[in-house]
Design an enzyme around this catalytic site. Structure first.
Site, PDB file in Angstrom:
ATOM      1  N   HIS A  82     -21.342  -6.428  13.197  1.00  0.00           N
ATOM      2  CA  HIS A  82     -21.641  -5.085  12.695  1.00  0.00           C
ATOM      3  C   HIS A  82     -20.970  -4.060  13.590  1.00  0.00           C
ATOM      4  O   HIS A  82     -21.005  -4.163  14.808  1.00  0.00           O
ATOM      5  CB  HIS A  82     -23.156  -4.843  12.691  1.00  0.00           C
ATOM      6  CG  HIS A  82     -23.534  -3.564  12.006  1.00  0.00           C
ATOM      7  ND1 HIS A  82     -23.779  -3.483  10.658  1.00  0.00           N
ATOM      8  CD2 HIS A  82     -23.682  -2.311  12.486  1.00  0.00           C
ATOM      9  CE1 HIS A  82     -24.067  -2.242  10.336  1.00  0.00           C
ATOM     10  NE2 HIS A  82     -24.015  -1.493  11.432  1.00  0.00           N
ATOM     11  N   ASP A 161     -35.236   1.745   6.303  1.00  0.00           N
ATOM     12  CA  ASP A 161     -34.020   2.311   6.909  1.00  0.00           C
ATOM     13  C   ASP A 161     -33.284   3.190   5.911  1.00  0.00           C
ATOM     14  O   ASP A 161     -32.784   4.256   6.260  1.00  0.00           O
ATOM     15  CB  ASP A 161     -33.093   1.202   7.418  1.00  0.00           C
ATOM     16  CG  ASP A 161     -31.776   1.798   7.907  1.00  0.00           C
ATOM     17  OD1 ASP A 161     -31.834   2.621   8.839  1.00  0.00           O
ATOM     18  OD2 ASP A 161     -30.716   1.505   7.340  1.00  0.00           O
ATOM     19  N   SER A 183     -32.083   1.359  13.263  1.00  0.00           N
ATOM     20  CA  SER A 183     -31.473   1.341  11.932  1.00  0.00           C
ATOM     21  C   SER A 183     -30.563   0.114  11.780  1.00  0.00           C
ATOM     22  O   SER A 183     -30.671  -0.657  10.824  1.00  0.00           O
ATOM     23  CB  SER A 183     -30.678   2.644  11.751  1.00  0.00           C
ATOM     24  OG  SER A 183     -29.794   2.556  10.673  1.00  0.00           O
ATOM     25  N   LYS A 187     -31.620  -3.892   9.835  1.00  0.00           N
ATOM     26  CA  LYS A 187     -30.842  -4.500   8.748  1.00  0.00           C
ATOM     27  C   LYS A 187     -30.291  -5.861   9.171  1.00  0.00           C
ATOM     28  O   LYS A 187     -30.272  -6.802   8.392  1.00  0.00           O
ATOM     29  CB  LYS A 187     -29.672  -3.576   8.364  1.00  0.00           C
ATOM     30  CG  LYS A 187     -30.130  -2.352   7.591  1.00  0.00           C
ATOM     31  CD  LYS A 187     -28.978  -1.413   7.303  1.00  0.00           C
ATOM     32  CE  LYS A 187     -28.515  -0.690   8.525  1.00  0.00           C
ATOM     33  NZ  LYS A 187     -27.972   0.634   8.362  1.00  0.00           N
TER      34      LYS A 187
HETATM   35  N1  URA Z   1     -25.066   2.802  11.262  1.00  0.00           N
HETATM   36  C1  URA Z   1     -26.310   2.524  10.794  1.00  0.00           C
HETATM   37  O1  URA Z   1     -26.491   1.587  10.031  1.00  0.00           O
HETATM   38  N2  URA Z   1     -27.321   3.294  11.205  1.00  0.00           N
HETATM   39  C2  URA Z   1     -27.170   4.328  12.053  1.00  0.00           C
HETATM   40  O2  URA Z   1     -28.137   4.975  12.387  1.00  0.00           O
HETATM   41  C3  URA Z   1     -25.865   4.626  12.519  1.00  0.00           C
HETATM   42  C4  URA Z   1     -24.826   3.819  12.114  1.00  0.00           C
END
Ligand code: URA
Length: 447
Positions: A82, A161, A183, A187
């Site tokens: 990610h 989120d 956040s 995920k």
């Molecule tokens: N990417 C995300 O998924 N969440 C954030 O808060 C910032 C970047």
């Protein structure tokens, strides 16, 4: 428990316990806590911060707000990656096929672009026929068959989120370390991989503008992962200028193809190979970073990584003949070349006699240039033009002669190209003294 008391507790610098955090997250997700109270809570959190335990509790409450993906049907150790978001970041399109052809199952859920940052799902939709929304069953079957599937996030993965991010976006509460860490990690935890490699971006095009904040964010996310029983590594990489040469959805797919065929831009390849190496290490398919890099270089050189990219695209309904012949991709109506003299006339002495170098880039502005051309979204509902974007021929530290082609803007509206031109030139600074280039990888933080 009531929301007013919890807002006041955080506003006054108090530490919230697990039940209080879960109450807020669940209440906002199911609609019993209204936007105005959640906005006040987020602002209090923004200024007062959260300690590591609170941030982990927030992450877990968000990860548990919806379904968790069950990847147990996929054979082998699943590794995910990610990026915290940037400009020209197409590393998932490069790293995914490399790992897949080395036998690592990659089951990836990716996002769309928002604001100045791009998203992998939009890029993949630039390939005719490519399906970014497939059933969970088909997703798992594809990973077992091809070792790679990349889909959009399903509606019920960490819905807290989704709601909180939308509110943060309009209440100036995005760039807080606890909120970004929770956040992203909510995920990633819900998406079920055994190991996660994070690309934490730092610089003018990233949420984290300085190295101390980037390191703190990286440490926070690694610590959350460890507490949740996942193997997490964070690589901190430069985002002070676009990554690679191309910015824009189809243009980035084309650049990923060039990289997989062995013709990638140096800095982009270094980030991609570093991320892929840590993913290989986490998968157990390599026992050292040096060995991992060797394996990666081999599959690029012998063409297996590119063949895997085509196999993956076909498996998800895309037409892989576009990857064999990139001239088939849709072209824009107009293009505008930006030359060295456009910068020298604006910032320097155009009478000649001086040598200039590109010295600084407000990279968020380069993301905005692409957005103005039509390649990005200001709101989630905006429809984007996948064909537009920017090709860069110069990077920070490069010498700038008046006749040099610095970049080309690709667009479908002359008015937008004009606006984008001013934005692009205004994003840089030049200097008449040679400068040292920024490093591309600043460090690695792991368990
Ligand atoms: N990417 C995300 O998924 N969440 C954030 O808060 C910032 C970047």
């Amino acid at each position: 428990m009531n929301t007013y008391d919890l807002i006041m507790k955080k506003r006054n610098g108090g530490i919230l316990d697990k039940d209080e955090i879960t109450y807020i997250v669940n209440g906002f997700t199911n609609g019993t806590i209204p936007d105005y109270q959640m906005s006040a809570f987020l602002m209090a959190l923004y200024f007062r911060g959260m300690n590591d335990r609170e941030t982990t509790d927030l992450t877990m409450a968000m990860a548990d707000s919806g379904d968790r993906l069950d990847l147990s049907g996929i054979n082998g150790r699943k590794v995910d990656k990610h990026s915290t978001g940037g400009v020209g970041d197409k590393t998932s399109l490069i790293v995914g096929p490399i790992l897949a052809c080395l036998g690592v199952p990659v089951a990836k859920m990716s996002g769309r672009g928002l604001g100045h940052t791009g998203g992998t799902i939009d890029k993949l939709e630039g390939i005719p026929g490519f399906q970014t929304s497939i059933s969970e069953e088909a997703f798992i079957e594809q990973v077992n068959k091809v070792n790679l599937a990349i889909v959009g996030q399903t509606a019920n993965l960490a819905p807290a989120d989704k709601k909180i991010y939308a509110l943060r976006d309009v209440t100036a509460t995005v760039d807080n370390i606890s909120l970004i860490a929770s956040s992203i990690m909510s995920k990633k935890l819900a998406a079920g991989a055994d190991a996660i490699v994070l690309d934490v971006k730092v610089g003018s095009g990233a949420f984290m503008k300085n190295i101390d904040d980037a390191r703190a964010l990286a440490k926070e996310m690694v610590s959350i992962g460890r507490l949740a029983g996942r193997d997490v590594t964070a690589v901190i990489t430069d985002m002070n200028e676009p990554l690679g040469n191309n910015v824009g959805n189809i243009l980035e797919v084309i650049e990923a193809v060039e990289c997989l065929k062995g013709h990638g831009e140096t800095r982009l390849m270094e980030v991609s190979k570093t991320l892929a190496s840590y993913m290989l290490l986490a998968s157990g398919k390599a026992d050292s970073i040096e060995k991992a890099k060797e394996l990666i270089e081999e599959v690029i050189e012998n063409g297996k990584a590119f063949e895997k990219m085509k196999e993956f695209v076909e498996a998800q309904g895309g037409d892989s003949s576009y990857l064999d012949n990139i001239d088939k991709f849709e072209k824009t109506k107009y293009e505008r070349v930006i030359k060295g003299k456009d910068f020298i006339e604006k910032y320097g002495d155009a009478s000649g006699g001086k040598t200039y170098y590109l010295s600084e880039c407000n990279n968020e502005e380069i993301g905005m240039t692409s957005l103005i051309l039509g390649g990005g979204r200001q709101t989630k509902e905006d429809v984007i033009d996948l064909s537009v974007g920017i090709k860069l021929n110069k990077h920070l530290g490069d010498k700038l002669e008046a006749d040099d082609k610095v970049a080309v803007l690709y667009g479908n509206s002359l008015d937008k190209i004009e606006e984008a031109f001013n934005r692009f030139v205004g994003a840089y600074k030049i200097t008449d003294t040679e400068i040292t280039k920024n490093p591309i990888v600043y460090g690695v933080i792991d368990n």
